[in-house]
Design an enzyme around this catalytic site. Structure first.
Site, short mmCIF file in Angstrom:
data_model
loop_
_atom_site.label_atom_id
_atom_site.label_comp_id
_atom_site.label_asym_id
_atom_site.label_seq_id
_atom_site.Cartn_x
_atom_site.Cartn_y
_atom_site.Cartn_z
N GLU A 116 -9.47 -1.77 5.22
CA GLU A 116 -10.07 -1.38 6.48
C GLU A 116 -11.36 -2.17 6.75
O GLU A 116 -12.05 -2.58 5.80
CB GLU A 116 -10.43 0.12 6.42
CG GLU A 116 -9.23 1.03 6.29
CD GLU A 116 -8.53 1.30 7.62
OE1 GLU A 116 -8.39 0.37 8.43
OE2 GLU A 116 -8.12 2.45 7.83
N HIS B 72 -6.99 -4.29 10.16
CA HIS B 72 -6.74 -4.13 8.72
C HIS B 72 -5.45 -4.85 8.31
O HIS B 72 -4.53 -5.02 9.11
CB HIS B 72 -6.73 -2.66 8.28
CG HIS B 72 -5.56 -1.82 8.67
ND1 HIS B 72 -5.68 -0.52 9.11
CD2 HIS B 72 -4.23 -2.08 8.67
CE1 HIS B 72 -4.49 -0.02 9.35
NE2 HIS B 72 -3.59 -0.95 9.10
N ASP C 156 0.82 -1.21 0.00
CA ASP C 156 0.00 0.00 0.00
C ASP C 156 0.85 1.26 0.00
O ASP C 156 2.07 1.21 0.16
CB ASP C 156 -0.95 -0.01 1.21
CG ASP C 156 -0.24 -0.35 2.52
OD1 ASP C 156 1.00 -0.30 2.55
OD2 ASP C 156 -0.92 -0.66 3.50
N ASN D 108 -7.08 -2.22 14.25
CA ASN D 108 -8.50 -2.49 13.95
C ASN D 108 -8.66 -3.72 13.05
O ASN D 108 -9.74 -3.98 12.53
CB ASN D 108 -9.15 -1.27 13.29
CG ASN D 108 -8.53 -0.93 11.94
OD1 ASN D 108 -7.58 -1.58 11.51
ND2 ASN D 108 -9.07 0.07 11.27
C1 GLP Z 1 -0.14 0.58 8.41
C2 GLP Z 1 0.08 -0.30 7.19
C3 GLP Z 1 -0.18 -1.75 7.48
C4 GLP Z 1 0.48 -2.14 8.79
C5 GLP Z 1 -0.15 -1.35 9.89
C6 GLP Z 1 0.35 -1.70 11.27
O1 GLP Z 1 -1.41 1.10 8.54
N1 GLP Z 1 -0.71 0.09 6.10
O2 GLP Z 1 0.29 -2.53 6.40
O3 GLP Z 1 0.33 -3.51 9.01
O4 GLP Z 1 0.14 0.00 9.65
O5 GLP Z 1 1.47 -0.96 11.60
P1 GLP Z 1 2.40 -1.17 12.84
O6 GLP Z 1 3.24 -2.34 12.52
O7 GLP Z 1 3.18 0.10 12.94
O8 GLP Z 1 1.52 -1.38 14.02
#
Ligand code: GLP
Length: 242
Positions: free
Chosen positions: A143, A138, A67, A136
Site C-alpha cells: 500500500e 498498490h 498476497d 491507489n
Molecule cells: C487486490 C489485490 C491486488 C490487485 C488489486 C486490483 O487488492 N491484492 O493484487 O492488483 O486488488 O484488483 P482489481 O483487478 O480487481 O482491480
C-alpha cells in the site's frame, strides 16, 4: 517500461495469456508469480482455454501468489486461495504441491512470512510476475506509504483498498483489515514482469504511474526501475495518459 495499449479487455487478456504461455513453453518449470482481483480473470480463463486445446502444459509449473488476506480461512469464498482454485488451478494440470499462497489463517503471521520468503529464496526467485494494480497504486498489497517493505510481510490495508474490495464481500465490515503480501524486493527481483491495467476506474492511477517520478506513495511507480516490465493496458485505462 514497454507499454502495450490494447483495444479492449479481451485483447489484453489474450496478450497476457500468450506471454505466460511462451514463458512456460520456453521453460517448463518456470516460476510464475500470480495476482488476484478482477483484472487477471480474463487471462486465467484464456490460460484454461489454451490448456484445453493442448497448447500449454502446467505439469512442472511452480506458482507463488502475491498476497492473501489476514485473517481468512482457506475455504472462505473470498480467500485468494479459494480464488486461485476456482479460477485457475482446478481447471489445469498444475500439481497443487507446486502452488504457493501465504496462509492467511496462520497463528503467527510473521513466522508465516518468514517461511514464505524462505520458499521464494529456495526456488531462486520468480521468472515471470503477473501484477494488477489497486486504484491507489498498490501492487500485491504493498500500500502507498512513506516506507515500503522489501520482503513478504503483514500489512494494514488502507481504507481505500478496503472500500474497493468490499464489492466482493457482503459488507465493508467483513473485509479483512490486514494482509500478507510479498514485498517490493520480491516483486522487483522477478526476471520479467507484466502488469495488467484495465478499465476507466484505473485511468487516473495509470496516469500517476507513468509520471516521470518514482514514489512510495504510488508503489507501482517503482516498476520504472525494473529492466523488463511490460504494461498491458486497455484503451479505457490509458485514456488519461499523455
Ligand atoms: C487486490 C489485490 C491486488 C490487485 C488489486 C486490483 O487488492 N491484492 O493484487 O492488483 O486488488 O484488483 P482489481 O483487478 O480487481 O482491480
Amino acid at each position: 517500461m514497454n507499454i502495450v495499449i490494447c483495444n479492449n479487455y479481451g485483447e489484453l487478456s489474450k496478450k497476457a495469456a500468450h506471454i505466460i504461455k511462451e514463458q512456460i513453453n520456453d521453460k517448463q518449470n518456470s516460476v510464475i508469480g500470480l495476482a488476484t482481483g478482477s483484472t487477471p480473470l480474463g487471462t486465467y480463463s484464456e490460460l484454461i482455454d489454451l490448456y484445453k486445446k493442448g497448447k500449454i502444459n502446467f505439469s512442472d509449473t511452480i506458482t507463488f501468489n502475491l498476497d492473501e488476506y489476514y485473517r481468512i480461512k482457506k475455504d472462505h469464498p473470498q480467500s485468494y486461495d479459494y480464488f486461485m482454485n476456482e479460477n485457475l488451478f482446478n481447471h489445469i494440470n498444475i500439481d497443487k504441491k507446486n502452488t504457493h499462497i501465504a496462509n492467511g489463517d496462520a497463528d503467527n503471521p510473521n513466522d508465516e512470512c518468514e517461511s514464505y520468503n524462505k520458499m521464494l529464496d529456495s526456488i531462486g526467485g520468480i521468472d515471470l510476475q503477473v501484477l494488477g494494480i489497486g486504484s491507489n497504486g498498490h501492487i500485491g498489497f504493498n500500500e502507498p506509504a512513506q516506507e515500503l517493505s522489501a520482503r513478504t510481510h503483514l500489512v494494514k490495508l488502507t481504507s481505500k483498498t478496503i472500500e474497493d474490495n468490499s464489492r466482493f464481500f457482503n459488507n465493508v465490515s467483513d473485509v479483512p483489515t490486514q494482509a500478507l503480501t510479498m514485498g517490493m524486493a520480491d516483486i522487483l527481483k522477478a526476471k520479467k514482469i507484466i502488469i495488467l491495467i484495465s478499465g476507466v476506474n484505473k485511468a487516473k492511477i495509470a496516469a500517476e504511474m507513468f509520471k516521470n517520478r518514482i514514489t512510495t506513495q504510488v508503489p507501482a511507480s517503482m516498476l520504472h526501475m525494473h529492466p523488463n516490465t511490460t504494461v498491458l493496458i486497455d484503451k479505457d485505462a490509458a485514456s488519461m495518459l499523455p
